[in-house]
Design a protein around this motif. Sequence first.
Motif, PDB file in Angstrom:
ATOM      1  N   ARG A   3      -0.308  -4.623   9.200  1.00  0.00           N
ATOM      2  CA  ARG A   3      -0.578  -5.864   7.948  1.00  0.00           C
ATOM      3  C   ARG A   3      -0.770  -6.985   9.066  1.00  0.00           C
ATOM      4  O   ARG A   3      -0.095  -7.214   9.969  1.00  0.00           O
ATOM      5  CB  ARG A   3       0.374  -6.125   7.058  1.00  0.00           C
ATOM      6  N   GLU A  16       4.312  -9.007   0.640  1.00  0.00           N
ATOM      7  CA  GLU A  16       4.060  -7.336   0.945  1.00  0.00           C
ATOM      8  C   GLU A  16       5.089  -6.736  -0.162  1.00  0.00           C
ATOM      9  O   GLU A  16       4.386  -5.703  -0.572  1.00  0.00           O
ATOM     10  CB  GLU A  16       4.477  -7.271   2.585  1.00  0.00           C
ATOM     11  N   SER A  17       6.186  -7.237  -0.291  1.00  0.00           N
ATOM     12  CA  SER A  17       7.028  -6.519  -1.334  1.00  0.00           C
ATOM     13  C   SER A  17       6.485  -6.323  -2.880  1.00  0.00           C
ATOM     14  O   SER A  17       6.293  -5.279  -3.511  1.00  0.00           O
ATOM     15  CB  SER A  17       8.308  -7.165  -1.311  1.00  0.00           C
ATOM     16  N   ARG A  20       3.491  -3.619  -2.369  1.00  0.00           N
ATOM     17  CA  ARG A  20       4.331  -2.327  -2.521  1.00  0.00           C
ATOM     18  C   ARG A  20       4.744  -1.762  -3.919  1.00  0.00           C
ATOM     19  O   ARG A  20       4.513  -0.825  -4.159  1.00  0.00           O
ATOM     20  CB  ARG A  20       5.565  -2.325  -1.514  1.00  0.00           C
ATOM     21  N   GLN A  21       5.198  -2.818  -4.495  1.00  0.00           N
ATOM     22  CA  GLN A  21       5.630  -2.346  -5.861  1.00  0.00           C
ATOM     23  C   GLN A  21       4.563  -2.123  -6.801  1.00  0.00           C
ATOM     24  O   GLN A  21       4.485  -0.971  -7.646  1.00  0.00           O
ATOM     25  CB  GLN A  21       6.565  -3.545  -6.689  1.00  0.00           C
ATOM     26  N   GLN A  23       1.590  -0.772  -5.614  1.00  0.00           N
ATOM     27  CA  GLN A  23       1.183   0.433  -5.143  1.00  0.00           C
ATOM     28  C   GLN A  23       2.126   1.365  -5.666  1.00  0.00           C
ATOM     29  O   GLN A  23       1.607   2.507  -6.300  1.00  0.00           O
ATOM     30  CB  GLN A  23       1.370   0.274  -3.664  1.00  0.00           C
ATOM     31  N   GLU A  24       3.185   1.301  -5.676  1.00  0.00           N
ATOM     32  CA  GLU A  24       4.248   2.397  -6.112  1.00  0.00           C
ATOM     33  C   GLU A  24       3.769   2.881  -7.719  1.00  0.00           C
ATOM     34  O   GLU A  24       4.135   4.037  -8.093  1.00  0.00           O
ATOM     35  CB  GLU A  24       5.742   2.145  -5.860  1.00  0.00           C
TER      36      GLU A  24
ATOM     37  N   GLN B  23      -4.510   2.776  -4.955  1.00  0.00           N
ATOM     38  CA  GLN B  23      -3.129   2.740  -4.500  1.00  0.00           C
ATOM     39  C   GLN B  23      -3.107   2.899  -2.861  1.00  0.00           C
ATOM     40  O   GLN B  23      -2.254   2.139  -2.331  1.00  0.00           O
ATOM     41  CB  GLN B  23      -2.684   4.014  -5.126  1.00  0.00           C
ATOM     42  N   GLU B  24      -3.866   3.854  -2.549  1.00  0.00           N
ATOM     43  CA  GLU B  24      -4.042   3.978  -1.077  1.00  0.00           C
ATOM     44  C   GLU B  24      -4.342   2.884  -0.206  1.00  0.00           C
ATOM     45  O   GLU B  24      -3.943   2.336   0.934  1.00  0.00           O
ATOM     46  CB  GLU B  24      -4.902   5.342  -0.562  1.00  0.00           C
ATOM     47  N   LEU B  27      -2.422  -1.998   0.294  1.00  0.00           N
ATOM     48  CA  LEU B  27      -1.800  -2.957   1.361  1.00  0.00           C
ATOM     49  C   LEU B  27      -2.895  -3.179   2.652  1.00  0.00           C
ATOM     50  O   LEU B  27      -2.630  -4.017   3.471  1.00  0.00           O
ATOM     51  CB  LEU B  27      -0.622  -2.466   1.955  1.00  0.00           C
ATOM     52  N   SER B  35      -4.982  -6.453   1.615  1.00  0.00           N
ATOM     53  CA  SER B  35      -5.255  -5.738   0.498  1.00  0.00           C
ATOM     54  C   SER B  35      -6.811  -6.456   0.210  1.00  0.00           C
ATOM     55  O   SER B  35      -7.081  -7.746   0.439  1.00  0.00           O
ATOM     56  CB  SER B  35      -4.547  -6.217  -0.754  1.00  0.00           C
TER      57      SER B  35
END
Lengths: 361, 361
Positions: A3, A16-17, A20-21, A23-24, B23-24, B27, B35
């Motif tokens: 990043r 970033e968190s 990430r969430q 994304q998950e 999703q991929e 980030l 992103s």
Amino acid sequence: MSRVHNFAAGPAALPESVLRQAQEEMLDWHGVGASIVELSHRGPEFIQVATEAEADLRRLLSIPDNYAVLFLGGGATTVQALLPLNFAAPGQAADYVLSGHWGKTAIKQARPYVAAHVAATSEADGFRTIPAREGWQLSKDAAYVHITANETIHGVEFRDTPDVGDVPLFADFSSSIASEPIDVSRYGVIYAGAQKNLGPVGVTVVIIRRDLLERAGQPRADILDYRSHVKGESMLNTPPSWNWYLLGLTVKWMLAEGGVDEFARRSARKSGLLYDVIDNSGGFYRNEVDKAVRSRMNVPFFLHDDALDKPFLKEAAEVGLISLKGHRALGGMRASIYNAMPEAGVQALADFMRDFQRRHG
Amino acid sequence: MSRVHNFAAGPAALPESVLRQAQEEMLDWHGVGASIVELSHRGPEFIQVATEAEADLRRLLSIPDNYAVLFLGGGATTVQALLPLNFAAPGQAADYVLSGHWGKTAIKQARPYVAAHVAATSEADGFRTIPAREGWQLSKDAAYVHITANETIHGVEFRDTPDVGDVPLFADFSSSIASEPIDVSRYGVIYAGAQKNLGPVGVTVVIIRRDLLERAGQPRADILDYRSHVKGESMLNTPPSWNWYLLGLTVKWMLAEGGVDEFARRSARKSGLLYDVIDNSGGFYRNEVDKAVRSRMNVPFFLHDDALDKPFLKEAAEVGLISLKGHRALGGMRASIYNAMPEAGVQALADFMRDFQRRHG
């Protein structure tokens, strides 16, 4: 993947968190078996997301109960047209204080609907100051006074809330909302495109003192009427639900990090790092804004020789510092350092600037 | 994680491959280190995304060059207010053909600006038909004729493009765009919220025949002016860039799957599966729409005893079939089966409906 540090003015870096969430949860929100972007805005899942986002934002900004909070599409520029349509009688006066580019946009959008009056402007000095309150020429019976709390391009900001008496104060807070504590009760309307300090692009927050909704405004379609949006709880039509969700995650992150008091401390330190490099560069770097009103969110600066602009941007990108090019209206460089920009990113930029000067000075 | 089959009317199911790609890339878009939701809408990365999305959509829908294509926030309801503001003189007549709930919304938004005239309506028969063209009472010198190509709640659709002579035909295609080939050149304006058949919530596509932009329309703010949006290439203000990006991925998926001809074949088969179950249920399930104009996108149906509604929804959810509850305006059930709904999902629903009838019939 590595990043970078992204200094874009908006759309801008997200925590970033939070990414990430998102994304998950992209294919399956909380075990439902579908993404939140696929679910009905009227279903229990999204209603939970929307309700929590509003409650969290109210907590983050200490929004009193007598204010409505809207989450809408269309951007802050649309708000600028809807303010006079909703809160001014046709041809009524409305006062605008211009401290940069976005104040001019606000008055441009309002002009078809009100007697928009420039109560004060710092244009003559290149928007490097905030017009002093005592010089403002306020209209008699104005519908409202409009300010831009922080000017993203020119890098100036109000340091405190001006007193305008009983006339409601409307403020574009797009680029500094949630960056420090403010007393919401001193404003009539606060609005902000979320893509700078509140989260993702595509959703705009409008905070309206409820008594203002009793104003008749001007003839307008239902979808342009804030009374209807408040009654419909931002779901008069399909809202930008995914963007609202990502805003909610970002607000939760801001609360967990310590809220607006903590971000005020971080912003002072972060902007201080950059202004120190600039002010101690012996003119190699230059910021022309009155030090008393320098923005803590957007730091515009110029290199002493604009032939160095390209090498500066190129070398910065090579060490993972991107989106530093200034707005085309002003040229030069600009570092936008909103809440999601970590102090380490700003430190990296400050170090790079000193190193660049050593090599090119 | 196990993905369900989601029959929501909008926001609605997206292709799983599109969600996986988003999703991929969440980030880090294409190795940039950030992103796409964080990048400037004016930077080369997003300009590439935006340009490709427009080119792909033009290819998918065979949009002629003399049409502009906009990607905006605010939803289709905002478009419904902007149509008269941009394309009708104050008080000019505009004709509306009402074939369901959304046609009524369209006329409601227009009424403050035009002499909105109901040229035809099927409301007397509960919006179970499309008013026959020969019965339309068109105004003299109307600014436009407005239709709703597919009614999401009532489940009726135009089977072909009505001939309205030289008056431009404006159509809300929110729920059926890209579901079959249409001749764009027969329309003045086509608009669609993306959250049904084109991709994600939060972005609206407006396709405008360029000569209509020469109309003066009515006094309005710049941000409510389609001439300005066209000139600004949908970036008059910050666009909902992430939503635009996800729309682009969805359009690429539709092209790869075979385009609108292929989706027309799939939609005929998918809707046929459900209407067959309903029509062969001996009255256990009921769809009341005129068979000639039944929607291929939204299949509303009722159980013969509404005490079975709750068990139906509960048991369906238990086997991974969600969002089947009908719109509150109509009650009953509704299966929305847009392009992203796989045939296997519709087959699973048809099988479940037959099984449910066996157990509860």
